[in-house]
Design a protein around this motif. Structure first.
Motif, short mmCIF file in Angstrom:
data_model
loop_
_atom_site.label_atom_id
_atom_site.label_comp_id
_atom_site.label_asym_id
_atom_site.label_seq_id
_atom_site.Cartn_x
_atom_site.Cartn_y
_atom_site.Cartn_z
N UNK A 1 0.71 -1.90 -0.02
CA UNK A 1 0.01 0.36 -0.04
C UNK A 1 0.44 1.13 -0.23
N UNK A 2 1.94 0.78 1.32
CA UNK A 2 2.98 2.32 0.83
C UNK A 2 2.81 2.66 -0.23
N UNK A 3 3.90 1.57 -1.29
CA UNK A 3 4.50 1.61 -2.95
C UNK A 3 3.71 2.30 -3.79
N UNK A 4 2.49 1.63 -3.40
CA UNK A 4 1.21 2.33 -4.49
C UNK A 4 0.86 3.91 -3.66
N UNK B 1 1.35 12.29 -9.91
CA UNK B 1 1.03 13.67 -9.44
C UNK B 1 2.46 14.27 -10.40
N UNK B 2 3.30 14.80 -10.03
CA UNK B 2 4.59 15.09 -10.66
C UNK B 2 5.27 15.18 -11.38
N UNK B 3 4.99 13.81 -12.49
CA UNK B 3 5.66 13.60 -13.65
C UNK B 3 6.98 12.46 -12.89
N UNK B 4 7.43 11.89 -12.12
CA UNK B 4 8.40 11.53 -10.66
C UNK B 4 8.65 9.38 -11.63
N UNK C 1 1.32 6.38 -6.92
CA UNK C 1 0.61 7.31 -7.47
C UNK C 1 0.68 8.72 -7.05
N UNK C 2 1.67 9.28 -5.98
CA UNK C 2 1.83 9.85 -6.08
C UNK C 2 2.71 10.94 -6.62
N UNK C 3 3.97 10.02 -7.05
CA UNK C 3 5.24 10.27 -8.03
C UNK C 3 4.45 11.01 -9.16
#
Length: 109
Positions: free
Chosen positions: A95-98, A106-109, A102-104
């Motif tokens: 879940x933490x990796x997901x 958003x910033x094109x990471x 997921x948030x990465x």
């Protein structure tokens, strides 16, 4: 061809430098190179095993901090840490990796 250290990321990913058991042992002796091997050769089975081991370790750590040995037997502590700790560790690390992935995005990471 881009070469990072002794590793070449454009090599064939079907060739593995180590077997799974050798790689798990290598994680404890030289973690930086072992994780580079995991990333470059896409060794996902090691990632899943490490999720389980982290969960078991944290369960034993929590049992120690909460003084579970005062109220429970040793066998019940070991069994619950291995089963519940392994399952919860796998779930929460996944879940933490997901969440990081997921948030990465958003910033094109």
């Amino acid at each position: 061809m881009l070469v990072v250290g002794n590793f070449c990321p454009q090599m064939n990913t079907t060739e593995n430098k180590y077997t799974t058991s050798e790689l798990i042992q290598y994680i404890f002796t030289n973690p930086k190179k072992a994780f580079q091997d995991v990333i470059i050769w896409k060794r996902n089975e090691v990632v899943h095993i490490s999720f389980l081991l982290v969960g078991i370790f944290r369960a034993f750590d929590r049992a120690e901090l909460q003084h579970k040995g005062d109220s429970s037997s040793l066998t019940s502590i070991i069994i619950s840490c291995i089963i519940i700790g392994g399952i919860s560790g796998y779930f929460f690390m996944f879940f933490y990796s997901f969440c990081i992935d997921f948030t990465g995005q958003w910033i094109d990471g």
